[in-house]
Design an enzyme around this catalytic site. Structure first.
Site, PDB file in Angstrom:
ATOM      1  N   ASP A   1      -7.387   2.413  -0.084  1.00 46.95           N
ATOM      2  CA  ASP A   1      -7.050   1.557   1.061  1.00 46.95           C
ATOM      3  C   ASP A   1      -8.310   1.060   1.769  1.00 46.95           C
ATOM      4  O   ASP A   1      -9.350   1.723   1.756  1.00 46.95           O
ATOM      5  CB  ASP A   1      -6.171   2.353   2.044  1.00 46.95           C
ATOM      6  CG  ASP A   1      -5.415   1.446   3.005  1.00 46.95           C
ATOM      7  OD1 ASP A   1      -5.386   0.218   2.778  1.00 46.95           O
ATOM      8  OD2 ASP A   1      -4.859   1.966   3.994  1.00 46.95           O
TER       9      ASP A   1
ATOM     10  N   HIS B   1     -10.725  -7.043  -2.409  1.00 45.72           N
ATOM     11  CA  HIS B   1     -10.044  -6.550  -3.618  1.00 45.72           C
ATOM     12  C   HIS B   1     -10.979  -6.650  -4.823  1.00 45.72           C
ATOM     13  O   HIS B   1     -11.035  -5.746  -5.645  1.00 45.72           O
ATOM     14  CB  HIS B   1      -8.759  -7.343  -3.877  1.00 45.72           C
ATOM     15  CG  HIS B   1      -7.732  -7.208  -2.786  1.00 45.72           C
ATOM     16  ND1 HIS B   1      -7.422  -5.997  -2.221  1.00 45.72           N
ATOM     17  CD2 HIS B   1      -6.949  -8.128  -2.152  1.00 45.72           C
ATOM     18  CE1 HIS B   1      -6.481  -6.182  -1.285  1.00 45.72           C
ATOM     19  NE2 HIS B   1      -6.194  -7.460  -1.229  1.00 45.72           N
TER      20      HIS B   1
ATOM     21  N   SER C   1       1.814  -1.239  -4.102  1.00 49.35           N
ATOM     22  CA  SER C   1       3.055  -0.546  -3.736  1.00 49.35           C
ATOM     23  C   SER C   1       4.245  -1.503  -3.763  1.00 49.35           C
ATOM     24  O   SER C   1       4.070  -2.738  -3.728  1.00 49.35           O
ATOM     25  CB  SER C   1       2.925   0.056  -2.337  1.00 49.35           C
ATOM     26  OG  SER C   1       2.967  -0.965  -1.354  1.00 49.35           O
TER      27      SER C   1
ATOM     28  N   LEU D   1      -9.962  11.598 -19.877  1.00 49.11           N
ATOM     29  CA  LEU D   1      -9.158  11.425 -18.657  1.00 49.11           C
ATOM     30  C   LEU D   1      -7.945  10.518 -18.901  1.00 49.11           C
ATOM     31  O   LEU D   1      -8.065   9.483 -19.552  1.00 49.11           O
ATOM     32  CB  LEU D   1     -10.063  10.770 -17.593  1.00 49.11           C
ATOM     33  CG  LEU D   1      -9.400  10.377 -16.280  1.00 49.11           C
ATOM     34  CD1 LEU D   1      -9.208  11.603 -15.400  1.00 49.11           C
ATOM     35  CD2 LEU D   1     -10.239   9.330 -15.549  1.00 49.11           C
TER      36      LEU D   1
HETATM   37  C1  IPE Z   1      -1.040   1.668   0.458  1.00 49.48           C
HETATM   38  O1  IPE Z   1      -1.866   0.831   1.190  1.00 49.48           O
HETATM   39  C2  IPE Z   1      -0.752   1.037  -0.871  1.00 49.48           C
HETATM   40  C3  IPE Z   1      -1.879   0.971  -1.798  1.00 49.48           C
HETATM   41  C4  IPE Z   1      -3.058   1.478  -1.611  1.00 49.48           C
HETATM   42  C5  IPE Z   1      -1.614   0.290  -3.033  1.00 49.48           C
HETATM   43  P1  IPE Z   1      -1.246  -0.156   2.285  1.00 49.48           P
HETATM   44  O2  IPE Z   1      -2.388  -0.846   2.925  1.00 49.48           O
HETATM   45  O3  IPE Z   1      -0.223  -1.014   1.677  1.00 49.48           O
HETATM   46  O4  IPE Z   1      -0.554   0.874   3.266  1.00 49.48           O
HETATM   47  P2  IPE Z   1       0.001   0.699   4.744  1.00 49.48           P
HETATM   48  O5  IPE Z   1       1.002  -0.391   4.710  1.00 49.48           O
HETATM   49  O6  IPE Z   1      -1.136   0.393   5.642  1.00 49.48           O
HETATM   50  O7  IPE Z   1       0.606   2.035   5.060  1.00 49.48           O
HETATM   51  C1  IPE Z   2      -5.802  -1.623  -0.313  1.00 44.91           C
HETATM   52  O1  IPE Z   2      -6.503  -2.342   0.649  1.00 44.91           O
HETATM   53  C2  IPE Z   2      -5.393  -2.463  -1.499  1.00 44.91           C
HETATM   54  C3  IPE Z   2      -3.947  -2.694  -1.621  1.00 44.91           C
HETATM   55  C4  IPE Z   2      -3.032  -2.216  -0.842  1.00 44.91           C
HETATM   56  C5  IPE Z   2      -3.528  -3.556  -2.724  1.00 44.91           C
HETATM   57  P1  IPE Z   2      -5.740  -3.211   1.736  1.00 44.91           P
HETATM   58  O2  IPE Z   2      -5.551  -4.571   1.168  1.00 44.91           O
HETATM   59  O3  IPE Z   2      -4.516  -2.534   2.189  1.00 44.91           O
HETATM   60  O4  IPE Z   2      -6.826  -3.261   2.887  1.00 44.91           O
HETATM   61  P2  IPE Z   2      -6.588  -3.091   4.456  1.00 44.91           P
HETATM   62  O5  IPE Z   2      -5.786  -1.845   4.647  1.00 44.91           O
HETATM   63  O6  IPE Z   2      -5.852  -4.314   4.909  1.00 44.91           O
HETATM   64  O7  IPE Z   2      -7.959  -2.979   5.034  1.00 44.91           O
HETATM   65 MG    MG Z   3      -4.149  -1.186   3.649  1.00 44.57          MG
END
Ligand code: IPE
Ligand code: IPE
Ligand code: MG
Length: 250
Positions: free
Chosen positions: A22, A39, A67, A133
């Protein structure tokens, strides 16, 4: 303190590490860039954690990449993520094979664009004989989705007369999860400091040790992995027992 591989006890390694990757968006924002830039830079971190786990001899690494709830993001971001997945698979396949990494997925893969599905099947097939792995990508995945799927399959088996309701136990449920046959993660890492599990591996993390770091995912390096494993190794996993039961004075 700098965390290095030498600090880690090779006899107390987790078999399975799960990661909620995240913070890509915030990482990009800090740099004044678009979310997709975050990303793209996340790929380096994926490479680092995969290599780091492989080198240590960890058996399973599950990465939460997309997700069920992430489908609600703006279309341009979702499309960008899907394109990134395809490009990364093509770009990394050689390295995965060199490192003996076997690729798997969990999630509702049929929801992904056709070319993503095709590239995933191709990469899974190309790495199927690798013995190092096992890298499990959670894509269009959520814990509730997985448990719902399992319940439906079990209900069908009962309806068909092939399973008695009284015979259903925890093992039955585990057998129908997408992670069937894979040990539960001993360690769950979440980056970017969020204190939640966001619908990840809900059944499997019942007794998992949590490690939450403020590091944003694109900045994650082997050192952060070592820090998490060291933290894990310093914990007492009691599973409901008392400390005295675990450490009897002889
Ligand atoms: C969780 O991250 C999902 C992934 C890392 C793929 P999100 O950024 O979507 O989670 P929330 O919505 O902040 O909980
Ligand atoms: C995690 O980073 C990647 C995915 C959920 C696909 P985020 O895109 O959720 O990044 P933040 O949480 O907005 O910083
Ligand atoms: Mg996020």
């Amino acid at each position: 303190m700098a965390f290095t591989k030498e600090h880690i006890d090779p006899n107390k390694l987790p078999q399975h590490i799960a990661v909620i990757m995240d913070g890509n968006g915030r990482w990009a924002k800090k740099k004044g860039a678009l979310r997709i830039f975050g990303h793209r830079n996340a790929v380096d971190a994926v490479r680092e954690v995969t290599e780091g786990c492989g080198e240590l001899g960890i058996k399973y690494l599950t990465l939460y990449a997309f997700s069920t709830e992430n489908w609600s993001r703006p279309k341009a971001e979702v499309d960008g993520l899907m394109e990134l997945l395809v490009n990364t698979l093509k770009q990394e396949i050689k390295r995965l094979n060199e490192n003996g990494v076997k690729l798997k997925t969990i999630g509702d893969i049929t929801q992904l664009p056709k070319n993503c599905q095709e590239n995933l099947s191709w990469a899974i097939d190309k790495t199927k004989d690798n013995k190092g792995l096992t890298l499990i990508l959670a894509l269009s995945y959520s814990g509730r989705w997985e448990i719902t799927e399992a319940v439906r399959e079990i209900a069908n088996k009962v309806k068909a007369g092939n399973l008695q309701p009284d015979a259903i136990n925890e093992q039955t449920i585990e057998n129908y999860l997408k992670t069937s046959g894979i040990p539960d993660p001993e360690l769950l890492i979440r980056t970017s400091g969020e204190l939640r599990v966001s619908n990840f591996l809900l059944w499997q993390i019942a007794y998992t040790e949590l490690f939450i770091t403020p590091t944003l995912w694109p900045d994650f390096r082997k050192e952060t992995l070592y820090e998490a494993i060291l933290s894990y190794q310093q914990r007492e996993r009691r599973f409901g027992k008392t400390s005295e039961q675990l450490n009897p004075v002889s």
